[in-house]
Design a protein around this motif. Structure first.
Motif, short mmCIF file in Angstrom:
data_model
loop_
_atom_site.label_atom_id
_atom_site.label_comp_id
_atom_site.label_asym_id
_atom_site.label_seq_id
_atom_site.Cartn_x
_atom_site.Cartn_y
_atom_site.Cartn_z
N ASN A 8 -4.34 0.66 -7.08
CA ASN A 8 -4.03 -0.15 -6.24
C ASN A 8 -3.15 -1.37 -7.11
OD1 ASN A 8 -4.63 0.65 -3.45
ND2 ASN A 8 -6.71 0.41 -4.30
N PRO A 9 -2.16 -1.98 -6.17
CA PRO A 9 -1.47 -3.34 -6.84
C PRO A 9 -2.79 -4.30 -7.24
CG PRO A 9 -0.40 -2.51 -4.97
CD PRO A 9 -1.86 -1.77 -5.08
N ALA A 10 -2.62 -5.09 -8.05
CA ALA A 10 -3.84 -6.18 -8.42
C ALA A 10 -3.02 -7.16 -9.15
CB ALA A 10 -4.60 -5.40 -9.64
N PHE A 11 -3.82 -8.39 -9.07
CA PHE A 11 -3.75 -9.45 -9.53
C PHE A 11 -4.26 -9.37 -11.11
CE2 PHE A 11 -4.11 -10.86 -5.29
CZ PHE A 11 -2.77 -11.80 -5.12
N LEU A 12 -3.79 -9.83 -12.17
CA LEU A 12 -3.98 -9.74 -13.44
C LEU A 12 -4.39 -10.95 -14.22
CD1 LEU A 12 -4.18 -7.75 -15.74
CD2 LEU A 12 -1.89 -8.28 -16.45
N GLY A 13 -5.19 -11.16 -14.98
CA GLY A 13 -5.92 -12.16 -15.49
C GLY A 13 -6.43 -12.20 -16.91
N ALA B 202 1.81 -13.51 -6.82
CA ALA B 202 1.64 -13.23 -8.06
C ALA B 202 1.12 -11.68 -8.37
CB ALA B 202 0.69 -14.07 -8.75
N CYS B 203 1.02 -10.87 -7.46
CA CYS B 203 0.26 -9.60 -7.45
C CYS B 203 1.62 -8.68 -8.27
CB CYS B 203 0.02 -8.77 -5.87
SG CYS B 203 -0.64 -7.54 -6.11
N TYR B 204 0.73 -7.76 -9.24
CA TYR B 204 1.49 -6.89 -9.83
C TYR B 204 1.38 -5.46 -9.21
CZ TYR B 204 1.55 -9.71 -14.03
OH TYR B 204 1.94 -10.73 -15.04
N GLN B 205 2.57 -4.83 -9.12
CA GLN B 205 2.76 -3.44 -8.78
C GLN B 205 1.89 -2.47 -9.78
OE1 GLN B 205 4.63 -2.44 -6.01
NE2 GLN B 205 3.51 -0.50 -6.51
N ASN B 206 1.29 -1.73 -9.10
CA ASN B 206 0.62 -0.72 -9.73
C ASN B 206 1.24 0.40 -10.55
OD1 ASN B 206 1.03 0.22 -7.08
ND2 ASN B 206 0.19 2.12 -7.73
N SER B 207 0.99 0.85 -11.60
CA SER B 207 1.62 1.78 -12.63
C SER B 207 2.75 1.03 -13.32
CB SER B 207 2.17 3.06 -11.73
OG SER B 207 1.27 3.72 -11.12
N HIS C 235 -6.90 -8.04 0.44
CA HIS C 235 -8.03 -8.94 0.84
C HIS C 235 -7.96 -10.20 -0.02
CE1 HIS C 235 -9.19 -6.14 3.57
NE2 HIS C 235 -9.47 -5.22 2.69
N ASN C 236 -7.08 -10.46 -0.97
CA ASN C 236 -7.28 -11.42 -1.90
C ASN C 236 -5.75 -12.12 -1.90
OD1 ASN C 236 -9.77 -11.38 -3.41
ND2 ASN C 236 -9.32 -9.21 -3.79
N VAL C 237 -4.94 -11.87 -0.98
CA VAL C 237 -3.55 -12.33 -0.90
C VAL C 237 -3.68 -13.71 -0.31
CG1 VAL C 237 -1.36 -12.06 -0.21
CG2 VAL C 237 -2.52 -10.11 -1.08
N LEU D 22 -6.42 -16.50 -6.20
CA LEU D 22 -7.37 -17.37 -6.97
C LEU D 22 -8.14 -17.97 -5.81
CD1 LEU D 22 -4.23 -19.88 -7.99
CD2 LEU D 22 -5.81 -18.35 -9.51
N PRO D 23 -9.31 -18.27 -6.72
CA PRO D 23 -9.72 -18.30 -7.93
C PRO D 23 -10.13 -16.93 -8.69
CG PRO D 23 -11.44 -19.47 -6.95
CD PRO D 23 -10.43 -19.00 -5.92
#
Length: 341
Positions: free
Chosen positions: A123-128, A260-265, A306-308, A313-314
Protein backbone atom coordinates in the motif's frame (compact mmCIF):
# COMPACT_ATOMS: atom_id res chain seq x y z
CA UNK A 1 -86.91 -33.86 18.00
CA UNK A 2 -89.36 -32.30 20.43
CA UNK A 3 -89.16 -28.82 21.69
CA UNK A 4 -88.39 -30.15 25.18
CA UNK A 5 -85.25 -31.97 24.02
CA UNK A 6 -83.59 -28.92 22.56
CA UNK A 7 -80.67 -27.52 24.59
CA UNK A 8 -80.62 -23.81 25.02
CA UNK A 9 -77.38 -22.68 23.22
CA UNK A 10 -76.44 -19.04 23.12
CA UNK A 11 -74.30 -17.53 20.38
CA UNK A 12 -71.38 -17.24 22.83
CA UNK A 13 -71.56 -20.94 23.62
CA UNK A 14 -71.62 -21.87 19.96
CA UNK A 15 -68.48 -19.85 19.27
CA UNK A 16 -66.74 -21.41 22.24
CA UNK A 17 -67.61 -24.91 21.04
CA UNK A 18 -66.29 -24.16 17.59
CA UNK A 19 -63.05 -22.95 19.07
CA UNK A 20 -62.60 -26.17 21.01
CA UNK A 21 -63.33 -28.27 17.97
CA UNK A 22 -60.86 -26.23 15.89
CA UNK A 23 -58.16 -26.57 18.50
CA UNK A 24 -58.62 -30.31 18.68
CA UNK A 25 -58.36 -30.54 14.95
CA UNK A 26 -55.10 -28.64 14.95
CA UNK A 27 -53.62 -30.82 17.65
CA UNK A 28 -54.76 -33.93 15.95
CA UNK A 29 -53.16 -32.96 12.61
CA UNK A 30 -49.77 -31.83 13.98
CA UNK A 31 -48.11 -35.19 13.55
CA UNK A 32 -48.78 -35.26 9.83
CA UNK A 33 -48.15 -31.59 8.88
CA UNK A 34 -45.11 -30.99 6.52
CA UNK A 35 -42.39 -28.46 7.66
CA UNK A 36 -41.92 -25.73 5.04
CA UNK A 37 -38.68 -23.63 5.00
CA UNK A 38 -36.23 -21.81 2.72
CA UNK A 39 -32.56 -20.65 2.89
CA UNK A 40 -30.29 -18.23 1.01
CA UNK A 41 -26.46 -18.37 1.30
CA UNK A 42 -23.75 -16.09 -0.06
CA UNK A 43 -20.68 -18.18 -0.78
CA UNK A 44 -19.91 -21.80 -0.05
CA UNK A 45 -16.93 -24.08 0.40
CA UNK A 46 -16.22 -24.07 -3.33
CA UNK A 47 -16.77 -20.32 -3.80
CA UNK A 48 -16.32 -18.66 -0.39
CA UNK A 49 -16.47 -15.02 0.59
CA UNK A 50 -12.97 -13.65 1.22
CA UNK A 51 -11.56 -10.93 3.47
CA UNK A 52 -7.82 -10.37 3.24
CA UNK A 53 -5.74 -7.84 5.16
CA UNK A 54 -3.69 -5.33 3.20
CA UNK A 55 0.06 -5.48 2.83
CA UNK A 56 2.75 -2.95 3.65
CA UNK A 57 6.38 -3.92 3.33
CA UNK A 58 9.46 -1.73 3.74
CA UNK A 59 12.87 -2.79 2.49
CA UNK A 60 16.03 -0.75 3.07
CA UNK A 61 19.39 -0.93 1.30
CA UNK A 62 22.49 1.15 1.90
CA UNK A 63 25.86 1.98 0.43
CA UNK A 64 28.54 4.15 1.93
CA UNK A 65 32.16 5.17 2.28
CA UNK A 66 34.18 5.96 5.37
CA UNK A 67 36.84 8.50 4.43
CA UNK A 68 39.54 7.83 7.01
CA UNK A 69 42.44 9.38 5.05
CA UNK A 70 44.05 5.93 4.70
CA UNK A 71 42.14 3.57 2.42
CA UNK A 72 38.59 5.01 2.41
CA UNK A 73 36.75 1.67 2.78
CA UNK A 74 33.32 1.23 1.23
CA UNK A 75 30.46 -0.88 2.53
CA UNK A 76 26.92 -1.80 1.49
CA UNK A 77 23.91 -3.91 2.41
CA UNK A 78 25.38 -6.65 0.23
CA UNK A 79 28.19 -7.01 2.76
CA UNK A 80 25.87 -8.32 5.47
CA UNK A 81 24.16 -11.17 3.66
CA UNK A 82 26.48 -13.33 5.74
CA UNK A 83 26.36 -12.17 9.41
CA UNK A 84 30.01 -13.12 9.78
CA UNK A 85 31.17 -10.59 7.19
CA UNK A 86 33.35 -7.81 8.56
CA UNK A 87 34.70 -4.94 6.50
CA UNK A 88 38.42 -4.87 7.30
CA UNK A 89 39.78 -1.52 8.47
CA UNK A 90 36.42 0.07 7.99
CA UNK A 91 33.02 0.00 9.62
CA UNK A 92 32.44 -3.41 11.14
CA UNK A 93 29.05 -4.61 9.93
CA UNK A 94 26.86 -7.27 11.50
CA UNK A 95 23.50 -8.42 10.17
CA UNK A 96 21.13 -7.87 13.10
CA UNK A 97 19.14 -7.44 10.82
CA UNK A 98 20.26 -3.98 9.66
CA UNK A 99 23.75 -2.52 9.59
CA UNK A 100 25.73 -2.03 12.76
CA UNK A 101 28.56 0.40 12.09
CA UNK A 102 31.45 0.14 14.49
CA UNK A 103 34.02 2.93 14.11
CA UNK A 104 36.83 2.45 16.63
CA UNK A 105 39.14 5.34 15.75
CA UNK A 106 37.24 8.46 14.73
CA UNK A 107 39.61 11.37 14.15
CA UNK A 108 39.12 15.05 13.28
CA UNK A 109 38.81 15.19 9.50
CA UNK A 110 37.06 11.81 9.12
CA UNK A 111 33.92 11.79 6.94
CA UNK A 112 31.22 9.12 6.70
CA UNK A 113 28.81 9.13 3.73
CA UNK A 114 25.87 6.73 3.52
CA UNK A 115 23.14 6.64 0.89
CA UNK A 116 20.09 4.73 2.07
CA UNK A 117 17.31 3.53 -0.22
CA UNK A 118 13.84 2.79 1.13
CA UNK A 119 11.47 0.68 -0.98
CA UNK A 120 7.74 0.66 -0.18
CA UNK A 121 5.70 -2.35 -1.30
CA UNK A 122 1.99 -3.07 -0.97
CA UNK A 123 0.00 0.00 0.00
CA UNK A 124 1.00 3.66 -0.32
CA UNK A 125 2.74 4.79 2.86
CA UNK A 126 4.18 7.68 4.81
CA UNK A 127 7.91 7.27 5.31
CA UNK A 128 9.96 8.32 8.31
CA UNK A 129 13.39 8.02 9.90
CA UNK A 130 14.42 7.84 13.55
CA UNK A 131 17.62 8.19 15.55
CA UNK A 132 18.17 7.16 19.15
CA UNK A 133 21.29 7.25 21.33
CA UNK A 134 21.95 4.36 23.71
CA UNK A 135 25.31 5.35 25.19
CA UNK A 136 27.27 8.58 25.27
CA UNK A 137 30.33 8.40 27.49
CA UNK A 138 33.85 9.76 27.94
CA UNK A 139 34.89 6.12 28.11
CA UNK A 140 37.83 6.68 30.45
CA UNK A 141 40.23 9.40 31.56
CA UNK A 142 43.00 10.47 29.20
CA UNK A 143 44.10 13.53 31.17
CA UNK A 144 46.65 12.49 33.87
CA UNK A 145 45.70 15.41 36.13
CA UNK A 146 42.11 14.25 36.29
CA UNK A 147 43.19 10.69 37.05
CA UNK A 148 45.40 11.86 39.93
CA UNK A 149 42.61 13.99 41.35
CA UNK A 150 40.25 11.01 41.29
CA UNK A 151 37.70 12.47 38.90
CA UNK A 152 34.86 10.30 37.62
CA UNK A 153 35.91 8.67 34.30
CA UNK A 154 32.74 9.98 32.70
CA UNK A 155 33.44 13.54 33.85
CA UNK A 156 37.10 13.75 32.90
CA UNK A 157 36.64 16.98 30.99
CA UNK A 158 34.05 18.58 33.25
CA UNK A 159 31.01 17.27 31.37
CA UNK A 160 28.61 14.60 32.55
CA UNK A 161 28.91 12.43 29.45
CA UNK A 162 30.75 12.12 26.16
CA UNK A 163 31.18 14.99 23.74
CA UNK A 164 31.48 13.18 20.42
CA UNK A 165 27.83 13.68 19.48
CA UNK A 166 28.13 17.40 20.21
CA UNK A 167 30.94 17.87 17.70
CA UNK A 168 30.03 15.35 15.01
CA UNK A 169 28.30 17.32 12.27
CA UNK A 170 25.57 15.80 10.11
CA UNK A 171 23.47 16.73 7.10
CA UNK A 172 20.59 14.57 5.82
CA UNK A 173 19.01 15.23 2.44
CA UNK A 174 16.83 13.88 -0.37
CA UNK A 175 19.27 12.25 -2.78
CA UNK A 176 18.95 10.93 -6.33
CA UNK A 177 20.75 7.69 -5.50
CA UNK A 178 24.12 8.40 -7.09
CA UNK A 179 26.11 8.38 -3.81
CA UNK A 180 27.34 11.88 -4.64
CA UNK A 181 26.62 14.95 -2.50
CA UNK A 182 26.04 17.24 -5.48
CA UNK A 183 22.57 18.16 -4.16
CA UNK A 184 24.05 19.87 -1.10
CA UNK A 185 27.55 20.60 -2.44
CA UNK A 186 26.77 21.82 -5.97
CA UNK A 187 30.14 23.51 -6.40
CA UNK A 188 32.03 20.20 -6.39
CA UNK A 189 33.19 19.33 -9.89
CA UNK A 190 35.78 17.10 -11.46
CA UNK A 191 37.69 19.99 -12.98
CA UNK A 192 35.99 19.59 -16.37
CA UNK A 193 32.72 21.18 -15.30
CA UNK A 194 30.78 17.92 -15.34
CA UNK A 195 27.69 17.70 -13.19
CA UNK A 196 25.07 15.18 -12.09
CA UNK A 197 25.65 11.57 -13.10
CA UNK A 198 28.73 12.61 -15.10
CA UNK A 199 30.36 14.13 -12.05
CA UNK A 200 33.62 12.49 -10.99
CA UNK A 201 34.66 13.71 -7.56
CA UNK A 202 38.25 14.03 -6.50
CA UNK A 203 37.83 12.15 -3.23
CA UNK A 204 40.65 13.86 -1.37
CA UNK A 205 39.42 17.32 -2.33
CA UNK A 206 35.85 16.32 -1.48
CA UNK A 207 36.81 15.05 1.97
CA UNK A 208 38.89 18.11 2.70
CA UNK A 209 36.02 20.40 1.71
CA UNK A 210 33.53 18.59 3.95
CA UNK A 211 35.88 18.11 6.91
CA UNK A 212 36.69 21.81 6.98
CA UNK A 213 33.05 22.73 7.63
CA UNK A 214 32.69 23.50 11.32
CA UNK A 215 28.91 23.89 11.44
CA UNK A 216 26.49 21.87 9.32
CA UNK A 217 23.63 24.14 10.33
CA UNK A 218 25.43 27.23 9.02
CA UNK A 219 26.58 25.54 5.81
CA UNK A 220 23.45 23.62 4.84
CA UNK A 221 20.52 24.86 6.92
CA UNK A 222 17.55 25.91 4.79
CA UNK A 223 18.70 24.30 1.55
CA UNK A 224 15.84 22.74 -0.44
CA UNK A 225 16.95 19.08 -0.40
CA UNK A 226 18.09 19.17 3.25
CA UNK A 227 16.00 17.40 5.89
CA UNK A 228 18.33 18.09 8.83
CA UNK A 229 21.58 19.97 9.34
CA UNK A 230 23.27 20.27 12.72
CA UNK A 231 25.19 18.17 15.22
CA UNK A 232 24.41 14.54 15.90
CA UNK A 233 23.18 15.29 19.43
CA UNK A 234 20.31 17.30 17.96
CA UNK A 235 18.91 14.17 16.35
CA UNK A 236 18.63 12.16 19.57
CA UNK A 237 15.05 10.92 19.89
CA UNK A 238 14.06 12.48 16.58
CA UNK A 239 11.37 10.99 14.36
CA UNK A 240 11.50 12.64 10.94
CA UNK A 241 8.68 12.27 8.43
CA UNK A 242 9.85 12.54 4.84
CA UNK A 243 7.72 14.27 2.23
CA UNK A 244 7.17 12.72 -1.18
CA UNK A 245 6.56 16.22 -2.59
CA UNK A 246 10.17 17.19 -1.80
CA UNK A 247 11.73 13.96 -3.02
CA UNK A 248 14.37 13.77 -5.75
CA UNK A 249 13.46 10.16 -6.52
CA UNK A 250 10.16 9.12 -4.93
CA UNK A 251 6.63 9.99 -6.08
CA UNK A 252 3.44 11.21 -4.40
CA UNK A 253 0.78 8.49 -4.11
CA UNK A 254 -1.83 8.78 -6.87
CA UNK A 255 -4.60 7.93 -4.41
CA UNK A 256 -3.53 10.68 -2.01
CA UNK A 257 -2.42 13.71 -4.04
CA UNK A 258 -1.26 16.89 -2.30
CA UNK A 259 0.02 14.88 0.69
CA UNK A 260 3.41 13.64 1.89
CA UNK A 261 2.33 10.07 1.09
CA UNK A 262 4.62 7.93 -1.10
CA UNK A 263 3.36 5.84 -3.99
CA UNK A 264 3.98 2.14 -3.43
CA UNK A 265 6.63 0.35 -5.50
CA UNK A 266 8.87 3.42 -5.62
CA UNK A 267 12.24 4.09 -4.01
CA UNK A 268 13.28 7.03 -1.84
CA UNK A 269 16.96 7.83 -1.47
CA UNK A 270 18.11 9.54 1.72
CA UNK A 271 21.78 10.48 2.00
CA UNK A 272 23.69 11.22 5.20
CA UNK A 273 27.03 12.95 5.69
CA UNK A 274 28.65 12.76 9.13
CA UNK A 275 32.04 14.28 9.92
CA UNK A 276 34.27 15.43 12.74
CA UNK A 277 35.65 18.84 11.73
CA UNK A 278 39.39 19.12 11.24
CA UNK A 279 39.31 22.11 13.58
CA UNK A 280 36.76 21.68 16.37
CA UNK A 281 35.64 25.24 17.05
CA UNK A 282 36.32 26.82 20.41
CA UNK A 283 37.90 23.84 22.19
CA UNK A 284 40.93 21.63 22.14
CA UNK A 285 40.48 18.57 19.91
CA UNK A 286 41.39 16.38 22.88
CA UNK A 287 37.87 16.81 24.28
CA UNK A 288 36.59 13.91 22.16
CA UNK A 289 39.47 11.51 22.83
CA UNK A 290 38.25 7.97 23.67
CA UNK A 291 34.59 9.13 23.68
CA UNK A 292 32.16 6.35 22.83
CA UNK A 293 28.79 6.87 21.16
CA UNK A 294 26.28 4.07 20.65
CA UNK A 295 23.11 4.71 18.66
CA UNK A 296 20.56 3.25 16.31
CA UNK A 297 18.74 4.65 13.33
CA UNK A 298 16.11 3.22 11.06
CA UNK A 299 13.32 3.84 8.60
CA UNK A 300 9.62 3.71 9.50
CA UNK A 301 6.54 3.30 7.30
CA UNK A 302 2.85 3.67 8.09
CA UNK A 303 0.00 3.21 5.63
CA UNK A 304 -1.53 6.37 4.21
CA UNK A 305 -5.13 5.19 4.38
CA UNK A 306 -6.75 6.39 7.64
CA UNK A 307 -3.72 8.59 8.31
CA UNK A 308 -4.17 11.20 5.60
CA UNK A 309 -6.28 13.51 7.77
CA UNK A 310 -3.17 14.67 9.63
CA UNK A 311 -0.82 13.92 6.71
CA UNK A 312 0.75 11.06 8.61
CA UNK A 313 1.67 13.16 11.65
CA UNK A 314 2.68 12.56 14.27
CA UNK A 315 4.46 9.45 13.04
CA UNK A 316 6.44 9.23 16.27
CA UNK A 317 3.51 8.17 18.48
CA UNK A 318 2.33 5.42 16.14
CA UNK A 319 5.79 4.18 15.25
CA UNK A 320 7.04 4.31 18.84
CA UNK A 321 4.19 2.11 20.05
CA UNK A 322 4.67 -0.37 17.21
CA UNK A 323 8.44 -0.38 17.63
CA UNK A 324 8.15 -1.02 21.36
CA UNK A 325 5.80 -3.94 20.71
CA UNK A 326 8.04 -5.40 18.02
CA UNK A 327 11.13 -5.09 20.20
CA UNK A 328 9.38 -6.69 23.17
CA UNK A 329 8.30 -9.64 21.04
CA UNK A 330 11.56 -10.02 19.12
CA UNK A 331 13.96 -12.89 19.81
CA UNK A 332 16.40 -10.41 21.36
CA UNK A 333 13.73 -8.69 23.46
CA UNK A 334 14.28 -6.11 26.10
CA UNK A 335 14.91 -3.12 23.80
CA UNK A 336 12.57 -0.26 24.51
CA UNK A 337 11.70 2.86 22.59
CA UNK A 338 11.67 6.07 24.65
CA UNK A 339 8.66 8.30 24.99
CA UNK A 340 8.89 10.67 21.97
CA UNK A 341 7.72 13.54 24.16
Amino acid sequence: MSEDSKLPLSRRKLLGTAAVIGGAGALGGAATTSLLWDEEKFGNADNPNVLQAGELDLKVDWEGTYYNWIDNPTFSSNDVEDPAVVVEEGPNLVDQPGPIINLQDVKPGDVLEVTQSAHIFGNPAFLGWHYEEHADTDNGITEPEDKVNGHDPDQSDGTEDGDLDEYLQVVIWYDDGDNLPDEVLPDITDGDGNEGDELVIDEEEYVMDVASIQSAADAFGGADPVVYAGNLAGLDGANVRFDARDSNSGAVAEEFPDTACYQNSVTEYIAVLVWLPTDIPGVNDNIVQTDRLEFQFGFDAIQCRHNVGNDGLPMDDTIADADAENNANSPEGGTTTPDPT
